[in-house]
Each structure stands twice: as C-alpha cells, then as structure tokens.
Design a protein around this motif. Structure first.
Motif, PDB file in Angstrom:
ATOM      1  N   ARG A  52       0.813  -1.222   0.000  1.00  0.00           N
ATOM      2  CA  ARG A  52       0.000   0.000   0.000  1.00  0.00           C
ATOM      3  C   ARG A  52       0.846   1.272   0.000  1.00  0.00           C
ATOM      4  O   ARG A  52       0.304   2.374  -0.080  1.00  0.00           O
ATOM      5  CB  ARG A  52      -0.970   0.003   1.189  1.00  0.00           C
ATOM      6  CG  ARG A  52      -0.337   0.138   2.552  1.00  0.00           C
ATOM      7  CD  ARG A  52      -1.397   0.076   3.644  1.00  0.00           C
ATOM      8  NE  ARG A  52      -0.820   0.181   4.983  1.00  0.00           N
ATOM      9  CZ  ARG A  52      -0.602   1.331   5.604  1.00  0.00           C
ATOM     10  NH1 ARG A  52      -0.919   2.475   5.021  1.00  0.00           N
ATOM     11  NH2 ARG A  52      -0.067   1.354   6.813  1.00  0.00           N
ATOM     12  N   PHE A  53       2.163   1.119   0.074  1.00  0.00           N
ATOM     13  CA  PHE A  53       3.061   2.262  -0.099  1.00  0.00           C
ATOM     14  C   PHE A  53       3.507   2.401  -1.551  1.00  0.00           C
ATOM     15  O   PHE A  53       4.332   3.254  -1.865  1.00  0.00           O
ATOM     16  CB  PHE A  53       4.283   2.125   0.811  1.00  0.00           C
ATOM     17  CG  PHE A  53       3.950   2.230   2.277  1.00  0.00           C
ATOM     18  CD1 PHE A  53       3.791   3.467   2.883  1.00  0.00           C
ATOM     19  CD2 PHE A  53       3.793   1.097   3.055  1.00  0.00           C
ATOM     20  CE1 PHE A  53       3.480   3.568   4.229  1.00  0.00           C
ATOM     21  CE2 PHE A  53       3.482   1.187   4.397  1.00  0.00           C
ATOM     22  CZ  PHE A  53       3.323   2.424   4.982  1.00  0.00           C
ATOM     23  N   GLY A  54       2.971   1.532  -2.420  1.00  0.00           N
ATOM     24  CA  GLY A  54       3.310   1.607  -3.828  1.00  0.00           C
ATOM     25  C   GLY A  54       4.619   0.938  -4.180  1.00  0.00           C
ATOM     26  O   GLY A  54       5.127   1.127  -5.289  1.00  0.00           O
ATOM     27  N   ILE A  55       5.169   0.139  -3.282  1.00  0.00           N
ATOM     28  CA  ILE A  55       6.434  -0.566  -3.527  1.00  0.00           C
ATOM     29  C   ILE A  55       6.123  -1.941  -4.100  1.00  0.00           C
ATOM     30  O   ILE A  55       5.291  -2.680  -3.553  1.00  0.00           O
ATOM     31  CB  ILE A  55       7.255  -0.686  -2.236  1.00  0.00           C
ATOM     32  CG1 ILE A  55       7.591   0.706  -1.698  1.00  0.00           C
ATOM     33  CG2 ILE A  55       8.533  -1.488  -2.480  1.00  0.00           C
ATOM     34  CD1 ILE A  55       8.188   0.702  -0.307  1.00  0.00           C
ATOM     35  N   THR A  56       6.767  -2.290  -5.172  1.00  0.00           N
ATOM     36  CA  THR A  56       6.566  -3.578  -5.817  1.00  0.00           C
ATOM     37  C   THR A  56       7.508  -4.600  -5.202  1.00  0.00           C
ATOM     38  O   THR A  56       8.719  -4.379  -5.127  1.00  0.00           O
ATOM     39  CB  THR A  56       6.814  -3.481  -7.333  1.00  0.00           C
ATOM     40  OG1 THR A  56       5.980  -2.452  -7.869  1.00  0.00           O
ATOM     41  CG2 THR A  56       6.496  -4.788  -8.016  1.00  0.00           C
ATOM     42  N   LEU A  57       6.947  -5.711  -4.737  1.00  0.00           N
ATOM     43  CA  LEU A  57       7.719  -6.747  -4.065  1.00  0.00           C
ATOM     44  C   LEU A  57       7.898  -7.958  -4.968  1.00  0.00           C
ATOM     45  O   LEU A  57       6.979  -8.343  -5.707  1.00  0.00           O
ATOM     46  CB  LEU A  57       7.028  -7.178  -2.776  1.00  0.00           C
ATOM     47  CG  LEU A  57       6.752  -6.077  -1.747  1.00  0.00           C
ATOM     48  CD1 LEU A  57       6.166  -6.671  -0.481  1.00  0.00           C
ATOM     49  CD2 LEU A  57       8.020  -5.304  -1.420  1.00  0.00           C
ATOM     50  N   ALA A  58       9.073  -8.561  -4.885  1.00  0.00           N
ATOM     51  CA  ALA A  58       9.386  -9.776  -5.632  1.00  0.00           C
ATOM     52  C   ALA A  58       9.284 -10.973  -4.699  1.00  0.00           C
ATOM     53  O   ALA A  58       9.666 -10.904  -3.525  1.00  0.00           O
ATOM     54  CB  ALA A  58      10.798  -9.689  -6.210  1.00  0.00           C
ATOM     55  N   ALA A  59       8.773 -12.075  -5.233  1.00  0.00           N
ATOM     56  CA  ALA A  59       8.562 -13.253  -4.396  1.00  0.00           C
ATOM     57  C   ALA A  59       8.731 -14.533  -5.203  1.00  0.00           C
ATOM     58  O   ALA A  59       8.610 -14.538  -6.429  1.00  0.00           O
ATOM     59  CB  ALA A  59       7.170 -13.212  -3.769  1.00  0.00           C
ATOM     60  N   ASP A  60       9.005 -15.599  -4.482  1.00  0.00           N
ATOM     61  CA  ASP A  60       8.989 -16.951  -5.038  1.00  0.00           C
ATOM     62  C   ASP A  60       7.726 -17.641  -4.548  1.00  0.00           C
ATOM     63  O   ASP A  60       7.475 -17.714  -3.342  1.00  0.00           O
ATOM     64  CB  ASP A  60      10.215 -17.745  -4.571  1.00  0.00           C
ATOM     65  CG  ASP A  60      11.492 -17.313  -5.262  1.00  0.00           C
ATOM     66  OD1 ASP A  60      11.518 -17.341  -6.504  1.00  0.00           O
ATOM     67  OD2 ASP A  60      12.464 -16.948  -4.570  1.00  0.00           O
ATOM     68  N   LEU A  61       6.943 -18.141  -5.494  1.00  0.00           N
ATOM     69  CA  LEU A  61       5.723 -18.869  -5.160  1.00  0.00           C
ATOM     70  C   LEU A  61       5.983 -20.359  -5.328  1.00  0.00           C
ATOM     71  O   LEU A  61       6.506 -20.797  -6.353  1.00  0.00           O
ATOM     72  CB  LEU A  61       4.575 -18.452  -6.065  1.00  0.00           C
ATOM     73  CG  LEU A  61       3.223 -19.075  -5.714  1.00  0.00           C
ATOM     74  CD1 LEU A  61       2.554 -18.296  -4.597  1.00  0.00           C
ATOM     75  CD2 LEU A  61       2.318 -19.140  -6.944  1.00  0.00           C
ATOM     76  N   TYR A  62       5.610 -21.141  -4.312  1.00  0.00           N
ATOM     77  CA  TYR A  62       5.777 -22.591  -4.336  1.00  0.00           C
ATOM     78  C   TYR A  62       4.405 -23.245  -4.182  1.00  0.00           C
ATOM     79  O   TYR A  62       3.602 -22.833  -3.325  1.00  0.00           O
ATOM     80  CB  TYR A  62       6.689 -23.052  -3.197  1.00  0.00           C
ATOM     81  CG  TYR A  62       8.099 -22.505  -3.256  1.00  0.00           C
ATOM     82  CD1 TYR A  62       9.117 -23.201  -3.904  1.00  0.00           C
ATOM     83  CD2 TYR A  62       8.415 -21.290  -2.652  1.00  0.00           C
ATOM     84  CE1 TYR A  62      10.414 -22.705  -3.946  1.00  0.00           C
ATOM     85  CE2 TYR A  62       9.707 -20.771  -2.688  1.00  0.00           C
ATOM     86  CZ  TYR A  62      10.695 -21.491  -3.338  1.00  0.00           C
ATOM     87  OH  TYR A  62      11.984 -20.986  -3.388  1.00  0.00           O
ATOM     88  N   ARG A  63       4.142 -24.279  -5.003  1.00  0.00           N
ATOM     89  CA  ARG A  63       2.888 -25.029  -4.921  1.00  0.00           C
ATOM     90  C   ARG A  63       3.191 -26.510  -4.990  1.00  0.00           C
ATOM     91  O   ARG A  63       4.067 -26.941  -5.756  1.00  0.00           O
ATOM     92  CB  ARG A  63       1.969 -24.661  -6.087  1.00  0.00           C
ATOM     93  CG  ARG A  63       1.382 -23.288  -6.032  1.00  0.00           C
ATOM     94  CD  ARG A  63       0.623 -22.975  -7.289  1.00  0.00           C
ATOM     95  NE  ARG A  63       1.500 -23.031  -8.461  1.00  0.00           N
ATOM     96  CZ  ARG A  63       1.298 -22.349  -9.579  1.00  0.00           C
ATOM     97  NH1 ARG A  63       0.251 -21.585  -9.689  1.00  0.00           N
ATOM     98  NH2 ARG A  63       2.129 -22.452 -10.590  1.00  0.00           N
ATOM     99  N   PRO A  64       2.490 -27.304  -4.216  1.00  0.00           N
ATOM    100  CA  PRO A  64       2.707 -28.757  -4.305  1.00  0.00           C
ATOM    101  C   PRO A  64       2.260 -29.291  -5.657  1.00  0.00           C
ATOM    102  O   PRO A  64       1.227 -28.866  -6.188  1.00  0.00           O
ATOM    103  CB  PRO A  64       1.843 -29.318  -3.167  1.00  0.00           C
ATOM    104  CG  PRO A  64       0.807 -28.266  -2.926  1.00  0.00           C
ATOM    105  CD  PRO A  64       1.455 -26.950  -3.232  1.00  0.00           C
TER     106      PRO A  64
END
Length: 343
Positions: A52-64
């Motif tokens: 909500r501060f307008g910062i774009t976050l990078a992430a790793d998504l894991y799914r079984p």
C-alpha cells in the motif's frame, strides 16, 4: 538468466478514489540461485505484487505438485537482512511439500524487491509487507482466502507478530527464532537496562549521519558480519558461518555483505512493534532454540499473548541460526500440525 516482470497499476488524478501506485519494473533472476536445492515435489515461479506504499515486491511462489483445487497458503519472510533465496525460501519450499501454497518474499528496499533508497528497514513498511503478501494470496484462485497464515524468521518474526496484531485476515502466525528489532535497537543486543540517555546519544549520532548523508548524496551503510575475533560471542560466529560462507551466502543479502543504511535504526527507536501483541485473537506459535542468545524475545512475547490458541516451542539444544536452515532441527512437523489445526 534474467527476466523482467512488470506490474502496472493506474495512476489517477488527485481526488479520484482508485488504486494509486507507480509502475515499477523489476529485473528478476530466472535461474535457480537459492542457497538450498530445488525440490522435485513442488512447482516454483517468480511473482510480484504491490504494497500500500506503492512498492513492488518480488517473491517466489511454491505449490505442491499434483494437487487440485484451492489450498491454504502461507507468506514467509526473514531473517532480518536476508533474501528469499535463503532461509525464507527454504521454509516456503518445505511447507509447500506439505500441501500449502507458499510465498517467500523479499521485503521492501531489499533483494529483488523495489523501493528506494536501497537497504532500508522500516517498522511500518516491513509490517505492511506481510499484509501485502496476504492481499496477493487472497486474489489467487488456488488459495483458500480464509485460510492464510504467515511465518516470520528472526527480525521478521517480530514483524509477523505485529502484522497479526493489525491484520485480522491472518488466521495463524509462526515466529521462528524471533528478534524484536525495536527492542534490541533501543536496549542493545544483550537487552541492557532501559537507558534513555543511551537512546538520546544514538539519536544524536544517527541524525548527524543523516546530515552527512544528505551533504554527500549517498547513504552510509553498516558493516555486516565481519569475520569475528576468537573471543567474540558465539552467536556472532554463528551469523558469520551462515551469511559469509557457502552455507548461506547470497550476493543480494544485506547480511552477506551489503550492509544496512545506518539511519534505518532511527525509526525503530520510537516504534515498539510489539505494543499490541496482547490484542491478537488468532493463533500464534513462537519457536526458539533452547541455547539461542535471543530466546528471551520469544519467551517475553509469549507472556503477553492471550488465549488458548498460543504456543511456545523451545527446540532442545538449538542455537539461533540452527533454525535458519538446519533441517534436522527445525520442527516442521509441529509447525505443520499447528497450521492445520488453526487455518
């Protein structure tokens, strides 16, 4: 190999109620560059989302793999100064093997996430990062929106507890080998007696650094985890062994060498992040090592938690950094049982 992920949101004129966020392009590494081996039991992809501060976050998504339908989900981050390619990714991948959709994210201003200046920490923004991860997970069709939990490691254990006190959508929280960054900033790593004079001295020094930074046009950074002297405390040797050796080193990790902006500490002096821990109504589990120098953070926080859905788990013989990556020590079975009972 690098790939580019772009998150586009609309910017509207002042006064129009709509999403307001600046377009940010992140350069993400596509190749597997984690400090742990890739599991053949899960699917992995890079994703981005905005807080909500307008910062774009990078992430790793894991799914079984081979799982159909919506699943309970977890957002994971930490330790403080680490990146998702280290401990949080290890936790996320392991818990995805147990049937959760998991999201290991780089906090604002660090790793592959956006935000400027770089290498900055904020009690407000880093707590918000967890809620933004929940925002993202809620929008996914493969996630049960009413079954989302969070896991914070080390300093992000403290932020996770703070997020649980703010965000009622979080159904279960686990803080592992937690640090309260506000408390250790104000009172020292050894939790010295409350001393206003020392805090004032720190404020003067850090504000003098602000003056130097603005004059120089650069932010001075801390020196993280230098090779410890022979008589250094054991926990300093443990940090070095994790962050500065092949065991856990990662070039994007602040703790592996980049260093924090020194003036980041200012915000934590006046912002006790666990002030409302006693108002958390949902499930909380605190996990700490028996021999960890930081054990008192979890024990003191647990005393403040209320209700029957709270648990403190002390891992026999474990030190602080054992719970970063020691797969034979991290109590995943107990954590999974807690999550299944409370999500």
């Amino acid at each position: 190999m690098a790939m580019t992920l772009t998150l586009t949101t609309n910017v509207h004129a002042q006064g129009v109620q709509n999403k307001v966020a600046e377009k940010e392009i992140l350069q993400l590494v596509e190749d597997w560059d984690k400090t742990f081996p890739k599991s053949d039991k899960v699917e992995h992809e890079k994703v981005i989302f905005v807080n909500r501060f307008g910062i774009t976050l990078a992430a790793d998504l894991y799914r079984p793999k081979d799982r159909n339908g919506a699943l309970p989900a977890l957002a994971v981050s930490g330790p403080f100064g680490a990146v998702k390619e280290q401990s949080s990714g290890l936790y996320a991948q392991r818990l995805a093997e147990e049937g959760f959709v998991t999201l290991a994210f780089d906090p604002s201003f660090t790793g592959e996430s956006g935000g400027h200046p770089r290498n900055l920490a904020s009690p407000d923004i880093n707590t918000e990062d967890f809620s933004a991860a929940v925002d993202y997970l809620i929008t996914r069709g493969d996630v049960e929106a009413d079954k989302i939990g969070i896991i914070g490691i080390c300093g992000f254990g403290g932020f996770a507890v703070n997020a649980a006190a703010i965000d009622t959508r979080i159904k279960a929280t686990i803080a592992v080998t937690m640090y309260d960054i506000s408390r250790c900033t104000a009172n020292g790593y050894y939790d010295e007696a409350d001393d206003a004079a020392k805090r004032q001295q720190m404020r003067r020094a850090l504000n003098a650094q602000r003056t130097e930074d603005i004059k120089n046009g650069t932010y001075k950074r801390s020196v993280m985890n230098p090779e410890p002297a022979a008589d250094a405390p054991q926990f300093m040797k443990d940090y070095y062994d994790y962050y500065k050796t092949p065991r856990g080193f990662h070039p994007r990790s602040i703790n592996s060498g980049q260093g924090w902006n020194l003036t980041s500490s200012l915000a934590f002096l006046n912002a006790p992040i666990l002030a409302y821990a006693d108002e958390i109504e949902r499930a909380v589990m605190l996990v700490h090592g028996e021999k960890a120098h930081s054990r008192y953070f979890s024990e003191d926080t647990f005393k403040r938690l209320k209700g029957s859905n709270k648990r403190l788990l002390i891992v026999p013989g474990a030190v602080h950094c054992d719970l970063y990556d020691n797969m034979s020590v991290i109590p995943f079975a107990e954590m999974v049982a807690f999550l299944r009972d409370n999500l």
